[in-house]
Scaffold this motif. Sequence first.
Motif, mmCIF file in Angstrom:
data_model
loop_
_atom_site.group_PDB
_atom_site.id
_atom_site.type_symbol
_atom_site.label_atom_id
_atom_site.label_comp_id
_atom_site.label_asym_id
_atom_site.label_seq_id
_atom_site.Cartn_x
_atom_site.Cartn_y
_atom_site.Cartn_z
ATOM 1 N N THR A 1 0.840 -1.208 0.000
ATOM 2 C CA THR A 1 0.000 0.000 0.000
ATOM 3 C C THR A 1 0.872 1.255 0.000
ATOM 4 O O THR A 1 0.601 2.207 -0.732
ATOM 5 N N LYS B 1 -8.133 -3.982 4.042
ATOM 6 C CA LYS B 1 -9.607 -3.979 4.088
ATOM 7 C C LYS B 1 -10.136 -2.940 5.091
ATOM 8 O O LYS B 1 -11.221 -2.392 4.920
ATOM 9 N N CYS C 1 -12.070 1.020 -12.040
ATOM 10 C CA CYS C 1 -10.947 0.074 -12.016
ATOM 11 C C CYS C 1 -11.369 -1.313 -12.487
ATOM 12 O O CYS C 1 -10.642 -2.277 -12.312
ATOM 13 N N ASP C 2 -12.533 -1.414 -13.078
ATOM 14 C CA ASP C 2 -13.059 -2.739 -13.413
ATOM 15 C C ASP C 2 -12.679 -3.202 -14.804
ATOM 16 O O ASP C 2 -13.369 -3.974 -15.417
ATOM 17 N N ALA D 1 -6.147 1.117 -4.772
ATOM 18 C CA ALA D 1 -7.464 0.629 -4.343
ATOM 19 C C ALA D 1 -7.437 -0.892 -4.157
ATOM 20 O O ALA D 1 -8.088 -1.429 -3.260
ATOM 21 N N ARG D 2 -6.644 -1.576 -4.993
ATOM 22 C CA ARG D 2 -6.578 -3.040 -4.938
ATOM 23 C C ARG D 2 -5.826 -3.549 -3.708
ATOM 24 O O ARG D 2 -6.251 -4.492 -3.062
ATOM 25 N N VAL D 3 -4.701 -2.887 -3.382
ATOM 26 C CA VAL D 3 -3.845 -3.428 -2.317
ATOM 27 C C VAL D 3 -4.121 -2.837 -0.932
ATOM 28 O O VAL D 3 -3.611 -3.357 0.056
ATOM 29 N N CYS E 1 -5.774 2.541 -9.289
ATOM 30 C CA CYS E 1 -6.437 1.239 -9.178
ATOM 31 C C CYS E 1 -5.575 0.247 -8.389
ATOM 32 O O CYS E 1 -6.110 -0.591 -7.662
ATOM 33 N N GLU E 2 -4.256 0.356 -8.512
ATOM 34 C CA GLU E 2 -3.367 -0.506 -7.729
ATOM 35 C C GLU E 2 -3.511 -0.178 -6.238
ATOM 36 O O GLU E 2 -3.592 -1.084 -5.406
#
Lengths: 132, 89
Positions: A74, A119, A130-131, A114-116, A111-112
């Motif tokens: 992150t 939670k 990002c889809d 948001a992905r990593v 998007c990276e």
Amino acid sequence: VKRLAVGLLFVACSSTQRSTQAQAANAVARASNDLQPVLLEAYRSENEACIAKAQSMAEGKACFLEVDARFDSTFRARRALAIAQDAWADELERTGGTTADTARRLVAAWCELARVAPKSVAVPSVGIRCDG
Amino acid sequence: MVEEVDMEENIYAMLSQIAETARTIVPDGPVQQALSVMAVALDAGAALARAGSHDPAGQIERILSDDAMIARARDDRESALRAKFEEDE
């Protein structure tokens, strides 16, 4: 396609293009900066949990390494986003526009992140999809 | 001012629609790349226009570095861990 070309031409020629992109660049910076204290608080909190449950120095340090492993991607993603957003803002300030490459890098970096992101850390929406 | 924002919103809505349609029909390539520029600017721009945001005067805001805060958090955790076990001894 013809209507699309007209749309693209309109964006390229619009006097609000620089303004709109500058607002978007600011929105990305603000969202990422708003995320910073939340992310660091989550990091501190996990480290404090390590200290609370550690039965020895070695156990505490091992737990710190696990926390680092969870958060490093992150932190790296935020660094990459900062570089991409800098490039976007520099380009806008210098030329008043943006190249597709700069925008693509910004989208990929956002998007990276948001992905990593853990939670427990809610990444705000800035309108970037990002889809796919 | 209100009229100006409404007009901008209409433009955003129209172009967002074009971008959305094109995203589904145009494969990867230069057009798709150009659309990614539009998509970022339009989606965020439309949201900001609705919120009544204005063109930032002067420099664009930048992303703050985490490095100093990470370093401080790591120093603090080491000290706290050491303190816990030094107290125990």
